[in-house]
Design a protein around this motif. Structure first.
Motif, short mmCIF file in Angstrom:
data_model
loop_
_atom_site.label_atom_id
_atom_site.label_comp_id
_atom_site.label_asym_id
_atom_site.label_seq_id
_atom_site.Cartn_x
_atom_site.Cartn_y
_atom_site.Cartn_z
N ALA B 170 0.84 -1.19 0.00
CA ALA B 170 0.00 0.00 0.00
C ALA B 170 0.87 1.23 0.00
O ALA B 170 0.62 2.19 -0.73
N VAL B 171 1.90 1.17 0.79
CA VAL B 171 2.78 2.32 0.88
C VAL B 171 3.72 2.39 -0.32
O VAL B 171 4.07 3.46 -0.81
N THR B 172 4.12 1.22 -0.79
CA THR B 172 5.12 1.24 -1.84
C THR B 172 4.51 1.14 -3.23
O THR B 172 5.19 0.85 -4.20
N GLY B 173 3.26 1.35 -3.33
CA GLY B 173 2.68 1.40 -4.67
C GLY B 173 1.70 0.29 -4.94
O GLY B 173 0.92 0.35 -5.89
N GLY B 174 1.83 -0.68 -4.14
CA GLY B 174 0.79 -1.68 -4.25
C GLY B 174 0.95 -2.62 -5.42
O GLY B 174 1.99 -2.69 -6.09
N ARG B 175 -0.08 -3.31 -5.62
CA ARG B 175 -0.13 -4.29 -6.69
C ARG B 175 0.12 -3.61 -8.01
O ARG B 175 0.77 -4.14 -8.91
N ARG B 176 -0.41 -2.44 -8.11
CA ARG B 176 -0.27 -1.72 -9.38
C ARG B 176 1.20 -1.48 -9.68
O ARG B 176 1.67 -1.65 -10.81
N MET B 177 1.89 -1.09 -8.64
CA MET B 177 3.32 -0.87 -8.82
C MET B 177 3.98 -2.15 -9.31
O MET B 177 4.76 -2.15 -10.27
N SER B 178 3.64 -3.25 -8.64
CA SER B 178 4.25 -4.52 -9.06
C SER B 178 3.89 -4.83 -10.50
O SER B 178 4.72 -5.26 -11.27
N GLN B 734 11.84 1.96 -9.30
CA GLN B 734 12.61 1.32 -8.23
C GLN B 734 13.00 2.32 -7.16
O GLN B 734 12.92 2.04 -5.96
N THR B 735 13.44 3.47 -7.64
CA THR B 735 13.84 4.50 -6.68
C THR B 735 12.68 4.85 -5.78
O THR B 735 12.83 4.89 -4.55
N ALA B 736 11.54 5.08 -6.42
CA ALA B 736 10.38 5.48 -5.63
C ALA B 736 10.01 4.40 -4.64
O ALA B 736 9.75 4.68 -3.46
N ARG B 737 10.02 3.18 -5.14
CA ARG B 737 9.62 2.08 -4.26
C ARG B 737 10.60 1.92 -3.12
O ARG B 737 10.23 1.77 -1.96
N GLY B 738 11.87 1.95 -3.49
CA GLY B 738 12.89 1.82 -2.45
C GLY B 738 12.77 2.92 -1.42
O GLY B 738 12.86 2.70 -0.22
N HIS B 739 12.55 4.08 -1.94
CA HIS B 739 12.39 5.24 -1.05
C HIS B 739 11.23 5.04 -0.11
O HIS B 739 11.32 5.28 1.09
N ALA B 740 10.15 4.55 -0.72
CA ALA B 740 8.96 4.33 0.11
C ALA B 740 9.23 3.25 1.15
O ALA B 740 8.84 3.38 2.31
N ARG B 741 9.90 2.24 0.70
CA ARG B 741 10.19 1.16 1.64
C ARG B 741 11.00 1.67 2.81
O ARG B 741 10.74 1.34 3.95
N GLU B 742 11.94 2.46 2.48
CA GLU B 742 12.76 3.01 3.56
C GLU B 742 11.92 3.81 4.51
O GLU B 742 12.07 3.74 5.73
N THR B 743 11.08 4.59 3.92
CA THR B 743 10.18 5.39 4.76
C THR B 743 9.40 4.48 5.68
O THR B 743 9.07 4.84 6.80
N TYR B 744 9.10 3.33 5.18
CA TYR B 744 8.29 2.40 5.94
C TYR B 744 9.16 1.56 6.84
O TYR B 744 8.80 1.30 7.98
#
Lengths: 375, 875
Positions: B170-178, B734-744
């Motif tokens: 949800a935070v990292t973009g979700g299924r859509r991101m994947s 990837q950057t965005a997701r990684g960034h989000a993950r870190e945030t999380y």
């Protein structure tokens, strides 16, 4: 005494069109060959017993035997219509083999204007040909026409191939034909070849253009000229005749942020049935939203099979990105972040144009994927 | 979301029965039951309720069904922000899904809508998720799983990752991101390999290959076109040259030149021959003339010489005769001289003989005298010699070795000394007589008054009238070795010398001396007689005796004889001298003769030669005349011929230059022909080549390939750009997701830290970014891979991680229950207690449901104890 003839040039028989694939090259080649028939047809219909081909009849100095033989056969078939073939820069006299073979094989109604000597076309008209001796002659080959002696009252018709001023197909104008040659040599008409689009240089000097277009450059249809001269001093009466089968068009498409871009595109594009014989380059410019842009691309994709060949050039199209568009990708989260980053790069002046372009396209792609996923 | 109740009917072992777990409250809820009680069944049913569609019958749904078949039903009461709802699902027959509002009892959603509602609770869509965090027995999600396991796990959603995935995504973009990522990766994969190279067999790689191929093709064709054009050019040039060379007028001109040159040459040749003939003639005439000239001159010379010779010859003859006469004279004189000489020599010889005889008689006499003298001397000498011999013999008898005497003397002295010493050493006896005392004798020898006498060893002293005194000495008698030796030596010496004592020896010595003196004297006398020694003297005597063999008689007067001899000698000398002088004279005369003869002979030969030359006297003049005439003739002819030759020479052309011209002209024509031939050949060859190439339509193909190449390049560029775009997109995502993950992730880590602290001292965990699973644990400074941890540790870790996530969610306002189904099987008691502490700590804001069969252990957990009760759905 009247004299009527057809003026054409730059048949470029045998041109291969390697940049296309599939059936298209063959069709284009066939069309070029068919131009001979069309010219003959026009000549018959218009009552012009002579067809002047002002150079570049063959695309190369060594055309394939089929091309050469079949062309001569076709020409011979249309006797008694006479064909006068002038060596151009693509098929100059330097191609000794070609011309010697043509001399040997040519049917009676095909005249090869290989010498810079007056040639009687009829009792009333004399042809002053200026054959290209080399690929790059380096001098004005039509100069001799000034001093060519003919019987008084004869209609003098010049036949030459090359650039007038710096106005050449290939781009460098060393072997420039004097633009006022017609006047200086007392010609009733100067039939020129080399420029593939029909151009009027002055009332007595014309480029006929190619009967079958072969590039996007000129945007003119394939045509030949019907020239009718009443007397030695009379102005020639010139009529263009359509001969082309394929049309090559560059269509400019300006977008102004309107929503019916697609509809407009439809209007710009040729009508359905014509598309088969059309090669179209659609150049988009202006501004468009991501959505519009994506829609356009897919519309073009959709329309592609209609055409003989189509290309969509959207390099000049500026993409506008608004919040809604990005929302369509995602409202928040990583996707949105990615979209934001890409948008920032698009408008970042510090980056190279290439980088910005790529970022723009990436953003567009993201949008497209997002649409697909959501669907 | 919180779960407040769970009910099942006809699920697994509860065939035809229903069970319910009611009053699940906040905080920790524990359901402890023995094995086979249905805990896991409850767990699975709950899972199916949330994650399986009521209409489908995939594996997990099938697993719910009892053996006897029938339709499993699951129900749960939940509490969310929007209220309390009852979720009911029935599978298989009469399948349904319902969501009912508990408060009002109204049906909120049915079938698909109900599914959406439920899905919305766990998956969350784009706004708020409320997932369930599951931990299943033994399945901590940290071990490596096989793919099939993973897949099955995915379906059941019991791995840590999956259970948390909803929140994370949800935070990292979700299924859509994947999915978008997936689409991007897919698009990229169809173009390039992971390393960024073109993927073989795909469109991009193909178009690159195509482009390369076309490039090579275009290049090749370009070469061919160039070659063709070059060939055309070459042929054009050759043709041009050929036409220049092969012009008719040039050819005719060459031919004419040849003819002219040939004619000139022939004419020159002919002329040359004529000239040569004339020249030959000239030479001949000249020869003849010269010969005639020479003959004439010779003849005249010969005549002159003849005149010259004659007187000379006569002269020579005369001189020859003179010389001969002279020689005869001289010979006679010489013969005479010789005769004289011989006579004188005879006389001299006679005289000499006489003289010789005289001398020898004189000599003989002398010799005899001398001999007598010598004989006398010899006798004397012999005598002396004899005497000497006698003396010598005597001396020998008497002579004593020199040293011997002195030695003897010395010995005597020594002996005396020794004796004295011995004597001195010897005991002695002396007696001083009283007046009238009888003489005492010692060893029979009377002792005199005051005489000291020594004795050796024993001595007997007789004292008359008294007795005998025996004297003994300790000294042994005769003990002195030296004395004895000396005595011995003396004795020997005396024996050798043959004397008795020193005096005798001396006497002998004196004798010897005397004899020596005599000897010396006699020896001195010997030389008087024999100065050279005796043997020599004997020889001389013998010689003289021999010499005097004959005594001659003297006849005549010696003086006279001598004088005669002298005269004769003088005569002889004179005669010899005269004879000697005659010799050279003779020689000279002979020489003169020889030379005269030679001269004469030479002159005579010459004369005969000359005469031969000039012929008989009578005809000479005539001959000369004839010769002169002939010469004159020939001379004239020579002059004539000279003129002829000179004339001819003027008219002759230069043959060599004519020949040179002819050669040159011929060679020019030849060269031209050769060149023409060569050019024709060249042109033919090139024509053949051109024709072959032209048939190939090389130029057309070249242009075609250029066009195709341009298009291919555009395509490749298009692909390159496509790859760049996709890569850019991917990196952005990837950057965005990684960034989000870190945030999380960071908050999660923060949550986890205190929990870890509860269990382990000084431990920290790093999470794998991609899978969000614990990756490494650092304990007391040592890093350990989480895989290597023991089962118990892993268990605990996974539970704590879930608790941390849950806390995070709760903080976010999206609480989710944590469900542990026999999740701490590997943990020891101590750890379990710690875990319980952790659980309770979390439970303050959290709902935790624990299923376990370890009743005793979990007693210590406390919390809300749950029970399973019978239930039927009719309610």
């Amino acid at each position: 005494m009247k004299f009527r003839f057809i003026h054409s040039s730059d048949l470029h028989l045998g041109k291969r069109f390697g940049q296309f694939s599939g059936d298209l090259p063959a069709k284009l080649r066939e069309a070029r060959h068919a131009a001979i028939g069309k010219l003959a047809e026009h000549a018959r219909v218009q009552g012009a017993p002579t067809i002047l081909l002002a150079g570049d009849t063959f695309d190369t100095e060594t055309p394939a035997p089929e091309v050469r033989r079949q062309a001569l056969a076709e020409m011979g078939h249309h006797a008694p219509i006479r064909w006068v073939i002038l060596p151009g820069n693509h098929d100059s006299l330097q191609a000794a083999q070609l011309w010697s073979t043509l001399r040997a094989d040519a049917p009676d109604n095909v005249i090869l204007a290989l010498d810079a000597q007056p040639l009687d076309l009829s009792s009333a008209a004399v042809l002053l040909p200026a054959p290209c001796t080399y690929r790059r002659p380096g001098r004005d080959l039509s100069e001799w026409m000034d001093g060519a002696a003919t019987v008084d009252g004869t209609i003098r018709i010049g036949l030459a191939h090359g650039a007038v001023q710096s106005f050449s197909e290939e781009g460098n104008g060393l072997d420039v034909i004097a633009p006022d040659r017609a006047r200086r040599a007392g010609l009733s008409y100067l039939a020129l070849g080399d420029w593939h689009g029909g151009v009027a240089v002055d009332p007595r000097t014309r480029y006929s253009g190619t009967p079958e277009p072969d590039r996007f450059k000129h945007g003119r249809p394939g045509e030949a000229l019907l020239v009718s001269i009443d007397g030695a001093s009379a102005l020639p009466d010139i009529t263009p005749l359509e001969t082309g089968s394929f049309s090559w068009r560059t269509l400019a498409f300006d977008l102004f942020d309107d929503n019916d871009a697609l509809a407009r595109m439809e209007t710009i594009l040729p009508e359905a049935r014509m598309r088969r014989q059309s090669l179209v380059r659609l150049v988009a410019s202006g501004r468009a939203r991501l959505e519009t842009r994506t829609a356009l691309v897919s519309a073009v994709e959709h329309a592609l099979p209609d055409f003989a060949w189509m290309e969509f050039d959207d390099q000049a199209l500026i993409t506008e990105c608004e919040a809604d568009d990005l929302d369509a990708i995602d409202r928040a989260g990583a996707l949105r972040e990615a979209a934001d980053a890409l948008l920032a790069e698009v408008s970042d002046a510090a980056r190279s144009a290439e980088e910005r372009e790529i970022a723009r396209m990436a953003l567009g792609r993201l949008y497209a994927y997002a649409q697909k996923v959501a669907a | 979301m919180k779960i407040s109740a769970l009910r099942l009917f006809n699920v697994k072992r509860f065939a035809g029965r229903g069970v319910a777990v009611e009053d699940i409250g906040d905080g920790v809820n524990v359901l402890c039951a023995a094995n086979e009680f249905g805990k896991s069944t409850s767990f699975e049913a709950l899972h199916a309720l949330f994650f399986q569609s009521h209409s489908g019958t995939p594996g997990p749904v099938q697993a719910l069904r009892p053996y006897s078949g029938g339709n499993p039903m699951v129900e749960a009461d939940i509490a969310t922000e929007s209220g309390r709802f009852r979720l009911t699902k029935q599978f298989y027959g009469g399948r349904s899904a319902r969501v009912t509002d508990i408060a009002t009892g109204h049906l909120v959603a049915q079938a698909d809508q109900a599914e959406n509602f439920i899905t919305g609770l766990v998956r969350g869509g784009t706004t708020g998720p409320a997932g369930l965090l599951w931990v299943r027995q033994g399945v901590t999600g940290i071990e490596k799983r096989s793919k099939s396991e993973d897949e099955s796990e995915t379906k059941v959603r019991t791995s840590l990752l999956q259970s948390v995935q909803g929140e994370v995504e949800a935070v990292t973009g979700g299924r859509r991101m994947s999915e978008i990522m997936g689409a991007t990766e897919e698009a990229l994969a169809s173009l390039v390999t992971p390393t960024g190279k073109t993927k073989a067999g795909e469109r991009y790689a193909t178009s690159v290959e195509e482009r390369d191929r076309l490039e090579a093709e275009a290049h090749r064709l370009d070469g061919e076109v160039k070659t063709l054009r070059e060939t055309l050019d070459r042929r054009a040039a050759a043709a041009k040259r050929l036409s220049e060379l092969d012009r008719a007028e040039d050819r005719d001109e060459r031919q004419r030149a040849i003819e002219t040159a040939q004619a000139t040459f022939d004419a020159a040749k002919r002329q040359g021959e004529t000239l040569r003939a004339a020249e030959a003639e000239l030479r001949l005439v000249k020869e003849q003339r010269d010969n005639a000239d020479r003959a004439l001159r010779d003849f005249r010379n010969a005549m002159a010489r003849a005149a010259d010779l004659k007187p000379k010859l006569d002269n020579a003859k005369r001189r020859r005769l003179e010389a001969l006469a002279n020689r005869d004279t001289v010979s006679a004189a010489a013969a005479k001289a010789h005769a004289d000489f011989e006579a004188s020599e005879e006389m001299e010889q006679e005289a000499r003989t006489l003289l010789a005889r005289l001398d020898s008689a004189l000599r003989a006499r002398e010799a005899a005298e001398r001999l007598a003298d010598l004989e006398k001397k010899l006798d004397a000498a012999e005598n002396v010699r004899k005497q000497i011999e006698d003396d010598e013999a005597a001396l020998a008898l008497v002579k004593l070795p020199e040293k011997a005497v002195s030695e003897l003397e010395a010995l005597d002295v020594e002996i005396a000394k020794l004796t004295a010493v011995a004597e001195a050493g010897r005991p002695s006896v002396a007696i001083a007589y009283e007046p009238q005392a009888a003489a005492v004798s010692l060893d029979g020898k009377p002792l005199t008054h005051g005489e000291a006498r020594s004795y050796d060893g024993q001595a007997v002293m007789e004292i008359p009238g008294i007795g005998v005194v025996t004297l003994r000495s300790s000294r042994p008698a005769g003990g002195d070795e030296r004395f004895r030796q000396s005595e011995e030596r003396r004795r020997l010496l005396l024996a050798s010398m043959g004397v008795d004592d020193l005096a005798a020896a001396r006497g002998r010595q004196v004798e010897a001396q005397r004899i020596e003196g005599d000897l010396r004297e006699r020896r001195a006398r010997l030389p008087l007689f024999a100065p050279d020694g005796l043997p020599k003297l004997r020889e001389d005597v013998a010689a003289y005796r021999a010499a005097t063999g004959e005594v001659l008689e003297l006849k005549g007067d010696p003086a006279q004889i001598r004088a005669t001899h002298e005269v004769a000698q003088a005569n002889r000398l004179a005669a010899r001298q005269a004879w000697r002088e005659a010799g050279p004279l003779q020689e000279g005369a002979a020489d003169a003769v020889v030379s005269a003869e030679t001269a004469f002979a030479g002159l005579e030969t010459e004369w005969s030669q000359v005469e031969a030359e000039i012929g008989p006297e009578a005809a000479r003049v005539e001959r000369e005349g004839q010769m002169a005439m002939r010469f004159a003739e020939l001379d004239a002819r020579l002059v004539e011929q000279h003129l002829v030759v000179a004339q001819l020479q003027e008219g002759t052309a230069d043959l060599t230059s004519a020949e040179a011209t002819l050669r040159r002209v011929l060679s020019v024509a030849e060269a031209a022909d050769r060149e023409i031939g060569r050019l024709r050949e060249e042109i033919a060859g090139l024509t053949a080549e051109i024709r072959a190439r032209s048939e190939d339509a090389v130029e057309e193909k070249w242009r075609e390939s250029l066009d195709a190449l341009a298009a291919a390049r555009t395509r490749v560029a298009g692909y390159e750009r496509e790859v760049a775009v996709l890569q850019r997109l991917r990196s952005a995502l990837q950057t965005a997701r990684g960034h989000a993950r870190e945030t999380y992730l960071l908050p999660v880590m923060n949550e986890l830290r205190p929990l870890l602290g509860l269990l382990f001292d000084d431990a920290s965990i790093t999470f794998d970014e991609k899978t969000l699973l614990p990756h490494k644990i650092v304990r007391m400074g040592l890093e350990e891979d989480v895989d290597r941890l023991s089962g118990g540790m892993r268990e605990q870790l996974s539970v704590l991680t879930r608790l941390a996530f849950a806390r995070l969610l709760a903080k976010d306002g999206r609480p989710a229950p944590v469900i542990l189904d026999d999740a701490l099987v590997y943990s020891d008691d101590d750890r379990i207690e710690k875990m319980f502490d952790a659980l309770h700590r979390q439970a303050r804001e959290q709902q935790i449901i624990v299923f376990s069969c370890r009743q005793r252990a979990f007693q210590k957990l406390g919390g809300n104890v749950l029970h399973m009760s019978d239930w039927s759905p009719d309610r």
